[in-house]
Design an enzyme around this catalytic site. Structure first.
Site, mmCIF file in Angstrom:
data_model
loop_
_atom_site.group_PDB
_atom_site.id
_atom_site.type_symbol
_atom_site.label_atom_id
_atom_site.label_comp_id
_atom_site.label_asym_id
_atom_site.label_seq_id
_atom_site.Cartn_x
_atom_site.Cartn_y
_atom_site.Cartn_z
ATOM 1 N N ARG A 60 -7.320 -20.530 -9.858
ATOM 2 C CA ARG A 60 -6.197 -21.508 -10.299
ATOM 3 C C ARG A 60 -6.850 -22.548 -11.170
ATOM 4 O O ARG A 60 -6.213 -23.151 -12.082
ATOM 5 C CB ARG A 60 -5.630 -22.140 -8.902
ATOM 6 N N LYS A 221 12.297 -5.678 3.746
ATOM 7 C CA LYS A 221 13.396 -6.131 4.306
ATOM 8 C C LYS A 221 14.583 -6.581 3.110
ATOM 9 O O LYS A 221 14.233 -7.381 2.392
ATOM 10 C CB LYS A 221 13.432 -7.204 5.263
ATOM 11 N N GLY A 378 3.521 -11.792 -3.829
ATOM 12 C CA GLY A 378 1.953 -11.682 -3.001
ATOM 13 C C GLY A 378 1.617 -10.294 -2.894
ATOM 14 O O GLY A 378 0.624 -9.706 -3.372
ATOM 15 N N GLY A 401 6.795 -18.005 -4.730
ATOM 16 C CA GLY A 401 8.032 -18.479 -4.482
ATOM 17 C C GLY A 401 8.541 -18.948 -5.450
ATOM 18 O O GLY A 401 9.696 -18.590 -5.769
HETATM 19 P P1 ADP Z 1 6.069 -9.177 -2.065
HETATM 20 O O1 ADP Z 1 5.055 -10.077 -1.119
HETATM 21 O O2 ADP Z 1 5.204 -8.778 -3.099
HETATM 22 O O3 ADP Z 1 7.330 -10.152 -2.407
HETATM 23 P P2 ADP Z 1 7.287 -7.873 0.375
HETATM 24 O O4 ADP Z 1 6.505 -8.898 1.022
HETATM 25 O O5 ADP Z 1 8.695 -8.227 0.077
HETATM 26 O O6 ADP Z 1 6.591 -8.027 -1.245
HETATM 27 O O7 ADP Z 1 7.041 -6.500 0.744
HETATM 28 C C1 ADP Z 1 5.915 -5.898 0.976
HETATM 29 C C2 ADP Z 1 5.805 -5.377 2.526
HETATM 30 O O8 ADP Z 1 6.811 -4.084 2.622
HETATM 31 C C3 ADP Z 1 4.487 -4.648 2.663
HETATM 32 O O9 ADP Z 1 3.551 -5.209 4.015
HETATM 33 C C4 ADP Z 1 4.808 -3.119 2.833
HETATM 34 O O10 ADP Z 1 3.940 -2.398 4.114
HETATM 35 C C5 ADP Z 1 6.087 -3.242 3.386
HETATM 36 N N1 ADP Z 1 6.969 -2.062 3.339
HETATM 37 C C6 ADP Z 1 7.165 -1.290 2.161
HETATM 38 N N2 ADP Z 1 7.632 -0.287 2.255
HETATM 39 C C7 ADP Z 1 7.618 -0.149 3.748
HETATM 40 C C8 ADP Z 1 8.455 0.969 4.643
HETATM 41 N N3 ADP Z 1 8.925 1.828 4.095
HETATM 42 N N4 ADP Z 1 8.462 0.745 5.909
HETATM 43 C C9 ADP Z 1 7.767 -0.313 6.390
HETATM 44 N N5 ADP Z 1 7.184 -1.494 5.469
HETATM 45 C C10 ADP Z 1 7.326 -1.155 4.407
#
Ligand code: ADP
Ligand code: MG
Length: 420
Positions: A60, A221, A378, A401
């Site tokens: 950073r 989710k 992230g 965020g």
């Molecule tokens: P970001 O941090 O890039 O915004 P998210 O936090 O929304 O991404 O999503 C990442 C998480 O989603 C990871 O920990 C990954 O393991 C989980 N994930 C992706 N596909 C699945 C799946 N089919 N079942 C369970 N977890 C999943």
């Protein structure tokens, strides 16, 4: 690792090969302000990780160097304003920005004059003590309770220190704080080079993109990405839904997903999103084949099946090769890609396969000049790095965020204040 990516994007920008840098921008930048003889208050994000008094990742800090150098080269005096950690409105000595000053001096190759407050006589004295070419670093803005309250009096105190406000902290721009929002309305304000690069990338991806646009949204989710999905279906031509959240959409369509992560109570919401997409002319792409396992651990026995055949005792942990092939076709037919969220549980092999293959296809198309690709989040940044694809993306946002709120279509207070 993140700096490599942004540096890659910046290098392409400097050689003029980056289409993202050619569009006009609806915000003031350093190019729009005269800096000679001015004291320039620069809001930066140098909230770096530290262990035992040492900065463990200076990414950073390195990223703000172009802005600082540009201002000094044009005759301005740089006064840095920043937060550090979460002191919650109190003076917490361990959270003093003085600990960051040595790393800042190293990155800039310049003397850093530290001021032990970000307003008042202490700040003024530090600014007065700085010789031309020195950089002033003022104490943690969050030592004042007014910072997180967007207190106009605190912002007035900061504004009294300088002539121009430059915001280079996109990652803090979703927060309406005194040093990111109120202050920007009290002085002529402009985006720094890092903020500018981020705004250009996001404009190119969502604000004013070359079509067709494909968005990839994955992750765990639906419930954490509702606003994101709702905004994207109105803006993009194709929406690829992957990861755990795809399971919820499958459930909404009556497909059995066994023991997979799925939010069954979100099925109605998923159907609403599908309806909204149809009304907006956005094509939704869901997995057509799946990789399933009985256990979520490295080396667990897995098999690839058509999407409708998930066994009752199995979990969907990744998209299958037919899904990836379909997705790559969509990428090939698109001009712009915006990506947040991995397509599978990428942390554990072999469930990183779909994310890796899709990321590599996007990187290849970008490198060939056929796609503008922007990604953030992230886990997404980690996944694209693991796929060795991130360097070839047009832009990788490490803003967390703020990136997500932008994708959700929300106005960021720290950006809105820079409107031309
Ligand atoms: P970001 O941090 O890039 O915004 P998210 O936090 O929304 O991404 O999503 C990442 C998480 O989603 C990871 O920990 C990954 O393991 C989980 N994930 C992706 N596909 C699945 C799946 N089919 N079942 C369970 N977890 C999943
Ligand atoms: Mg995450």
């Amino acid at each position: 690792m993140g700096d490599r990516l942004v540096d890659g994007a910046r290098e392409r920008a400097e050689t003029g090969a980056n289409p993202v840098m050619e569009a006009s921008l609806g915000w003031k930048t350093l190019d729009d302000v005269a800096l000679a003889g001015k004291t320039v208050l620069v809001r930066v994000d140098i909230n770096v990780p530290m262990e035992a008094g040492q900065v463990t990742d200076a990414t950073r800090i390195e990223k703000i160097v172009p802005t600082v150098e540009d201002i000094i080269a044009r005759g301005g005096k740089v006064v840095l304003l920043a937060h550090f950690d979460r002191p919650k409105g109190k003076v917490v000595p361990e959270m003093s920005l003085s600990h960051v000053a040595p790393a800042l001096e190293a990155a800039l190759g310049r003397k850093v004059v530290f001021g032990a407050d970000c307003v008042g006589d202490v700040a003024k004295a530090a600014i007065a003590a700085a010789a031309p070419g020195d950089v002033v670093l003022l104490e943690n803005t969050r030592f004042h309770p007014g910072e997180e309250k967007n207190d106009p009096a605190l912002a007035q105190g900061m504004a009294a220190l300088g002539d121009i406000f430059v915001n280079d902290a996109f990652s803090a721009a979703h927060r309406a704080h005194a040093s990111t929002a109120a202050l920007a309305h009290l002085l002529p304000a402009a985006a720094g080079r890092l903020m500018e690069a981020e705004l250009r990338a996001l404009e190119a991806a969502l604000g004013n993109p070359v079509r067709p646009v494909v968005a990839v949204v994955g992750g765990a989710k639906v419930s954490t990405k509702l606003d994101l999905l709702g905004n994207l279906v109105t803006k993009v031509d194709h929406l690829v839904i992957g990861g755990g959240m795809a399971n919820t959409f499958l459930v909404a369509q009556g497909v059995e997903v066994g023991k997979s992560l799925a939010e069954r109570d979100m099925a109605d919401t998923a159907r609403e999103i599908l309806g909204k997409a149809q009304a907006a002319g956005c094509t939704i792409h869901l997995p057509v084949d799946i990789v399933v396992a009985r256990e979520f651990k490295a080396g667990a026995a897995s098999e690839t099946l058509p999407v409708a055949q998930c066994p009752a005792d199995a979990m969907i942990l990744d998209a299958g090769p037919a899904t990836v092939a379909a997705l790559v076709k969509v990428f090939e037919a698109s001009k712009t890609l915006i990506w947040n969220g991995p397509l599978g549980a990428f942390e554990i092999k072999p469930f990183d396969a779909a994310t890796n293959a899709a990321a590599q296809a996007a990187a290849r198309l970008t490198k060939a000049g056929k796609l503008v690709s922007v990604a953030g989040g992230g886990d997404t940044v980690a996944a694209l790095n693991a796929a060795d694809a991130a360097d070839d993306f047009t832009f990788i946002s490490t803003a967390g965020g703020a990136f997500l709120e932008w994708m959700e279509g929300k106005e960021l207070p720290g950006v809105a204040a820079l409107g031309a």
